[in-house]
Write a protein that holds these residues in place. Structure first.
Motif, PDB file in Angstrom:
ATOM      1  N   UNK A   1       5.475   7.881  -8.221  1.00  6.83           N
ATOM      2  CA  UNK A   1       5.920   6.526  -8.312  1.00  6.83           C
ATOM      3  C   UNK A   1       4.795   5.509  -8.203  1.00  6.83           C
ATOM      4  N   UNK A   2       3.561   5.760  -8.125  1.00  7.49           N
ATOM      5  CA  UNK A   2       2.723   4.933  -8.307  1.00  7.49           C
ATOM      6  C   UNK A   2       2.056   4.859  -9.614  1.00  7.49           C
TER       7      UNK A   2
ATOM      8  N   UNK B   1       8.412   1.982 -11.515  1.00  5.29           N
ATOM      9  CA  UNK B   1       8.533   3.120 -10.579  1.00  5.29           C
ATOM     10  C   UNK B   1       8.207   2.939  -9.314  1.00  5.29           C
ATOM     11  N   UNK B   2       7.197   2.022  -8.853  1.00  6.37           N
ATOM     12  CA  UNK B   2       6.967   1.902  -7.514  1.00  6.37           C
ATOM     13  C   UNK B   2       7.914   1.097  -6.781  1.00  6.37           C
ATOM     14  N   UNK B   3       8.861   0.407  -7.340  1.00 11.76           N
ATOM     15  CA  UNK B   3      10.092  -0.172  -6.546  1.00 11.76           C
ATOM     16  C   UNK B   3      11.164   0.799  -6.162  1.00 11.76           C
TER      17      UNK B   3
ATOM     18  N   UNK C   1       5.645   0.808  -0.631  1.00 10.88           N
ATOM     19  CA  UNK C   1       5.050   1.661  -1.837  1.00 10.88           C
ATOM     20  C   UNK C   1       4.602   0.800  -2.747  1.00 10.88           C
ATOM     21  N   UNK C   2       4.871  -0.468  -3.027  1.00 12.29           N
ATOM     22  CA  UNK C   2       4.381  -1.158  -4.047  1.00 12.29           C
ATOM     23  C   UNK C   2       2.965  -1.637  -3.824  1.00 12.29           C
TER      24      UNK C   2
ATOM     25  N   UNK D   1      -0.466  -0.872  -5.686  1.00 10.44           N
ATOM     26  CA  UNK D   1      -1.573  -1.976  -6.112  1.00 10.44           C
ATOM     27  C   UNK D   1      -3.028  -1.344  -6.016  1.00 10.44           C
ATOM     28  N   UNK D   2      -3.104  -0.409  -4.440  1.00 13.03           N
ATOM     29  CA  UNK D   2      -4.269   0.125  -4.091  1.00 13.03           C
ATOM     30  C   UNK D   2      -4.747   1.023  -5.179  1.00 13.03           C
ATOM     31  N   UNK D   3      -3.947   1.852  -5.704  1.00 12.11           N
ATOM     32  CA  UNK D   3      -4.073   2.847  -6.714  1.00 12.11           C
ATOM     33  C   UNK D   3      -4.826   2.228  -8.011  1.00 12.11           C
TER      34      UNK D   3
END
Length: 645
Positions: A45-46, A51-53, A69-70, A74-76
């Motif tokens: 999902x990242x 998809x992160x939501x 998860x969001x 962002x870190x990714x």
């Protein structure tokens, strides 16, 4: 006493930030550990903001927690696969939470009568004790437990906004911030369910003095805060069992037994809050089933709950402290079983704030010591905490050290022994890894992953029969265990048992349609079994297109070429020369340097009475692979045919 200057408060904040950074500096060189990989590296999902939501509903730490998860998404984007970047974010969030706590405690101490200068010292002492406490490494250093930090951070924002709203210069915007922060806390972790109640209790205890006053003056705000439960309810309706990792669905862990376990857990947390010298990274999944064995913890927890009830009824500050401690722990440390971890030090991240604020903060503010003596006491408190936190963080820099520390303290934790074995395997220590996996199976004979891991090590050592036995046992325990199926399939394939390999790969691909290794291995086995058309179907399926985004393009191209080669050979054996030529041409398009494809196409062109084209392909084949058997003779025959025209 005079009110402290803004500069002095800023200096205290800077010193606190510096101390936290120093305490957590060793952790920046630590790798991803345990669930960190499932959150930061193996989280599909990242890949996109949308998809992160919607985090995966499979029990990983971000299931049902979209805001958390969001932040990982962002870190990714910012840090890629670098664990240091993810930990920097955790530390930054932790620092922000500590500064918010400092502000909350200062204002609260002033409300209960502390002089301004002592309120600042008490707040600094509380914030430092909380931020520098080694227990917090379970949430800050362990990347995947960022959910705890975020829930606490938004809880602090919401509480501070409530306090600012009722101050003389407070505006309605503080109410909006309080409600938004409360909602964000709900999207970070389920423990935030307690937040609207805690905000109401704070208002009653420290601001209004009575519920009727709260209702008369701020009922709209508190009703708005309570409405954020609908956010949590929506998440629970879609992710209520957290992918099977929580809830009442497992008969082996009843609510009663889990509750007994939590009495031991809570007393353990309190012990570590006072004397943090024997922290454990993973307590495992064991549960208490004997009431008598936890008689003392039950008595202690009961006394704590009784004192909390009395304190709340009397509107006493310590009643609010107890309510914060028990209410925030309640979702994970009461009767709802968390099947993947029955105890966890990260759960005390925010409850520890209530304890240090009530003990350290109040004690410092009400101390009769002069300021300089109180500062020395604060320093004496901070130095050992910083030292212990640095020591604890240093353990995270090696997975072997972390899991060795865990199995030493919790020797009956089969999961810890398994992860120690994995760490040894990654460090190319197969002997120690096998010992750790053997210990895992001694504690938990039905640990399918341990059987599979042992099989891999035995196969690498050339002990194929023993490896096959381990894979068989893993699959007997979990028939649709994709990793074990892939590993056993590879063993069958290497022994020429292609039919058995195809069955295993097919099951693995059915369970995980996006598994690249299962798809590629299945195609290779089908080609080896002379079923090239089926291999092409596997490689050309819609899901196979994702393989081109991985570092597998060359391997996939080679398999496609080999599959087309197989199709071409079938056509050639049947004398369908045009179809054979088309298949060999496809093979060359996928793998232009495949000498055998050029040689076979040369043979077909010769059969089609086109010796000139045959010569061209024979020459290419010999250039790519000098000495290719039979090609020199075929080349001579093609030249003779050309001259005979």
């Amino acid at each position: 006493m005079s009110r402290p200057s803004p500069l002095s408060v800023v200096i205290w904040c800077v010193l606190l930030v510096a101390a936290v950074v120093y305490a957590y500096a060793p952790a920046l060189s630590a790798p991803f550990v345990f669930d960190d990989r499932s959150v930061a590296l193996e989280n599909p999902s990242l890949d996109s903001w949308g998809a992160a939501f919607i985090p995966p509903n499979d029990g990983r730490p971000v299931t049902g927690r979209p805001f958390a998860n969001l932040t990982f998404a962002l870190d990714r984007r910012l840090h890629g696969d670098d664990p240091a970047g993810f930990r920097v974010t955790n530390v930054a969030l932790h620092i922000a939470a500590a500064l918010l706590l400092l502000s909350i405690v200062r204002r609260t101490l002033e409300r209960i009568g502390a002089a301004s200068s002592r309120a600042v010292l008490g707040a600094v002492a509380a914030a430092a004790a909380w931020a520098l406490h080694p227990l917090q490494t379970a949430s800050v250093t362990y990347i995947s437990q960022r959910t705890e930090i975020l829930a606490a951070l938004f809880a602090f924002v919401s509480l501070l906004s409530l306090i600012r709203r009722v101050e003389p210069n407070g505006t309605r915007y503080w109410s909006v911030i309080a409600v938004v922060a409360c909602a964000l806390a709900m999207t970070s972790k389920e423990t935030a369910a307690a937040l609207p109640v805690l905000l109401l209790a704070y208002d009653r205890t420290f601001i209004s003095g009575a519920l009727r006053v709260v209702w008369r003056e701020r009922r709209a705000l508190h009703l708005a805060l309570a409405s954020t439960w609908f956010v949590l309810l929506a998440l629970l309706l879609t992710h209520g069992d957290r992918g099977g990792s929580a809830g009442f669905g497992a008969p082996e862990v009843s609510a009663w037994h889990y509750l007994l376990t939590q009495t031991r857990a809570i007393t353990r947390y309190l012990e570590l809050a006072i004397w943090p010298l024997s922290q454990v990274f993973d307590y495992g999944t064991s549960v208490v089933r004997d009431l008598a064995s936890v008689a003392v913890p039950i008595a202690l927890v009961a006394l704590g709950l009784l004192a909390t009830v009395i304190g709340v009824r009397r509107n006493h500050a310590l009643g609010f402290v107890g309510l914060c401690f028990f209410a925030w722990l309640a979702p994970s440390s009461s009767v709802i079983p968390v099947l993947t971890q029955t105890m966890g030090e990260h759960r005390v991240y925010l409850p520890l704030a209530a304890l240090v604020a009530g003990v350290v903060g109040v004690s410092a503010a009400q101390s009769r010591l002069p300021d300089h003596a109180l500062l020395l006491v604060l320093l004496a408190l901070s130095v050992p905490l910083v030292s212990l936190t640095r020591q604890r963080n240093a353990i995270y820099t090696s997975e072997i050290a972390l899991w060795n520390d865990t199995v030493t303290k919790v020797p009956d934790n089969s999961r810890a022994h398994y992860n120690l074995g994995r760490a040894y395997a990654l460090a190319s220590e197969p002997g120690l890894a096998l010992d750790a996996f053997a210990r895992t199976l001694a504690l938990d004979p039905i640990h399918a992953r341990a059987h599979d891991a042992m099989g891999n090590l035995l196969a690498a050592a050339g002990r194929s029969e023993e490896a096959l036995e381990r894979f068989d046992r893993a699959i007997a325990l979990e028939p649709r265990f994709p990793d074990a199926r892939i590993n056993r399939g590879a063993l069958h394939e290497s022994a020429g048992r292609f039919a058995a390999a195809i069955v295993d790969y097919s099951v693995a691909l059915e369970v995980e349609p996006d598994a690249a290794d299962a798809r590629i291995n299945l195609a290779a086995a089908l080609i080896a079994a002379r079923r090239p058309v089926e291999a092409l179907a596997i490689l050309d399926a819609d899901r196979a297109r994702r393989l081109s985004t991985l570092d597998l393009a060359e391997r996939v191209a080679d398999l496609r070429a080999r599959a087309h080669m197989g199709v071409g050979m079938d056509h050639a054996r049947a004398g369908r020369w045009d179809s054979a030529a088309a298949a060999f041409t496809e093979a060359i398009e996928h793998a232009p340097t495949l000498a055998a494809a050029h040689a076979n196409l040369g043979n077909v062109r010769l059969q089609q009475h086109d010796p000139r084209a045959a010569i061209e392909h024979y020459q290419t084949a010999l250039r790519l692979q000098p000495g290719l058997p039979g090609i020199a003779e075929n080349l001579a025959a093609a030249r003779a045919a050309l001259h005979a025209r």
